[in-house]
Design a protein around this motif. Sequence first.
Motif, short mmCIF file in Angstrom:
data_model
loop_
_atom_site.label_atom_id
_atom_site.label_comp_id
_atom_site.label_asym_id
_atom_site.label_seq_id
_atom_site.Cartn_x
_atom_site.Cartn_y
_atom_site.Cartn_z
N GLU A 150 -49.34 74.37 -67.65
CA GLU A 150 -49.05 74.35 -69.09
C GLU A 150 -50.29 74.17 -69.95
O GLU A 150 -50.30 73.42 -70.91
CB GLU A 150 -48.01 73.27 -69.40
CG GLU A 150 -46.70 73.48 -68.66
CD GLU A 150 -45.74 72.31 -68.79
OE1 GLU A 150 -46.04 71.34 -69.49
OE2 GLU A 150 -44.66 72.39 -68.16
N GLY A 151 -51.38 74.88 -69.58
CA GLY A 151 -52.61 74.84 -70.37
C GLY A 151 -53.48 73.63 -70.13
O GLY A 151 -54.37 73.33 -70.93
N TYR A 152 -53.27 72.94 -69.01
CA TYR A 152 -54.07 71.77 -68.67
C TYR A 152 -54.67 71.93 -67.27
O TYR A 152 -54.04 72.47 -66.38
CB TYR A 152 -53.22 70.49 -68.67
CG TYR A 152 -52.83 70.04 -70.05
CD1 TYR A 152 -53.63 69.16 -70.77
CD2 TYR A 152 -51.66 70.50 -70.64
CE1 TYR A 152 -53.28 68.74 -72.04
CE2 TYR A 152 -51.30 70.10 -71.92
CZ TYR A 152 -52.12 69.23 -72.61
OH TYR A 152 -51.76 68.83 -73.88
N PHE A 153 -55.88 71.41 -67.11
CA PHE A 153 -56.51 71.27 -65.81
C PHE A 153 -56.21 69.84 -65.37
O PHE A 153 -56.47 68.89 -66.11
CB PHE A 153 -58.03 71.49 -65.92
CG PHE A 153 -58.74 71.37 -64.60
CD1 PHE A 153 -58.77 72.45 -63.73
CD2 PHE A 153 -59.37 70.19 -64.23
CE1 PHE A 153 -59.42 72.35 -62.50
CE2 PHE A 153 -60.01 70.08 -63.02
CZ PHE A 153 -60.05 71.16 -62.15
N CYS A 154 -55.65 69.68 -64.18
CA CYS A 154 -55.13 68.39 -63.73
C CYS A 154 -55.78 67.94 -62.42
O CYS A 154 -55.89 68.74 -61.49
CB CYS A 154 -53.62 68.48 -63.51
SG CYS A 154 -52.72 69.27 -64.87
N VAL A 155 -56.15 66.68 -62.38
CA VAL A 155 -56.68 66.07 -61.16
C VAL A 155 -55.86 64.82 -60.90
O VAL A 155 -55.75 63.96 -61.76
CB VAL A 155 -58.19 65.72 -61.29
CG1 VAL A 155 -58.70 65.05 -60.02
CG2 VAL A 155 -59.01 66.95 -61.63
N SER A 156 -55.28 64.75 -59.71
CA SER A 156 -54.39 63.62 -59.38
C SER A 156 -54.74 63.03 -58.02
O SER A 156 -55.08 63.76 -57.08
CB SER A 156 -52.93 64.08 -59.32
OG SER A 156 -52.51 64.56 -60.57
N ALA A 157 -54.63 61.72 -57.94
CA ALA A 157 -54.77 61.01 -56.67
C ALA A 157 -53.50 60.19 -56.49
O ALA A 157 -53.11 59.43 -57.39
CB ALA A 157 -55.99 60.10 -56.68
N TYR A 158 -52.84 60.38 -55.36
CA TYR A 158 -51.61 59.65 -55.03
C TYR A 158 -51.95 58.70 -53.88
O TYR A 158 -52.34 59.12 -52.80
CB TYR A 158 -50.52 60.62 -54.57
CG TYR A 158 -50.10 61.62 -55.61
CD1 TYR A 158 -49.01 61.37 -56.44
CD2 TYR A 158 -50.79 62.82 -55.76
CE1 TYR A 158 -48.63 62.29 -57.40
CE2 TYR A 158 -50.40 63.74 -56.73
CZ TYR A 158 -49.33 63.48 -57.54
OH TYR A 158 -48.95 64.40 -58.50
N ILE A 159 -51.80 57.40 -54.14
CA ILE A 159 -52.13 56.38 -53.15
C ILE A 159 -50.82 55.71 -52.70
O ILE A 159 -50.07 55.19 -53.54
CB ILE A 159 -53.07 55.32 -53.75
CG1 ILE A 159 -54.32 55.96 -54.37
CG2 ILE A 159 -53.45 54.28 -52.68
CD1 ILE A 159 -55.21 56.73 -53.43
N PRO A 160 -50.52 55.72 -51.39
CA PRO A 160 -49.27 55.08 -50.92
C PRO A 160 -49.23 53.60 -51.31
O PRO A 160 -50.25 52.92 -51.29
CB PRO A 160 -49.32 55.22 -49.41
CG PRO A 160 -50.35 56.25 -49.12
CD PRO A 160 -51.31 56.23 -50.28
N LYS A 161 -48.02 53.15 -51.66
CA LYS A 161 -47.84 51.72 -52.03
C LYS A 161 -47.81 50.86 -50.79
O LYS A 161 -47.45 51.27 -49.74
CB LYS A 161 -46.56 51.55 -52.83
CG LYS A 161 -46.66 52.15 -54.20
CD LYS A 161 -45.39 51.85 -54.96
CE LYS A 161 -45.45 52.38 -56.37
NZ LYS A 161 -44.25 52.13 -57.12
#
Length: 135
Positions: free
Chosen positions: A124-135
């Motif tokens: 949707e017009g965004y560059f996204c960087v995500s980090a998912y860390i297990p709880k």
Amino acid sequence: QEQGIRIKAEIENLFFASMKSIDFSALLVNMMDNAIRACRLEEKGSRELHLSIISQRGYGMICVKNKIAESVLEKNPSLSSSKESSPFPGELDADGMESHGIGIPGMREITESYHGIFDIYEAEGYFCVSAYIPK
């Protein structure tokens, strides 16, 4: 603010118990630094950055998105850095900003060292960087 960047933040009171604070800080600072630099390349008035630190599907998620006028992944699929490396941390680069940190490979390495998932995508017009860390 002085760069004309609108910032939206959604931050839950999460405890990243499994992460060393230095690793959490390195991820967040590098994500934000990259997004701010990218925003500065966009037209004034359309510079926008979103930060989310939320719980999602059993993970603590750190996500930084910046608005883009055209696809970064189409222009630069390998995400090669355009920043000059400095052997001296804190030294200013050609843009007058502090020299960069660990980069995408370092962010991926930190995330995966905690058995997490590191993801880069566009939506949707965004560059996204995500980090998912297990709880």
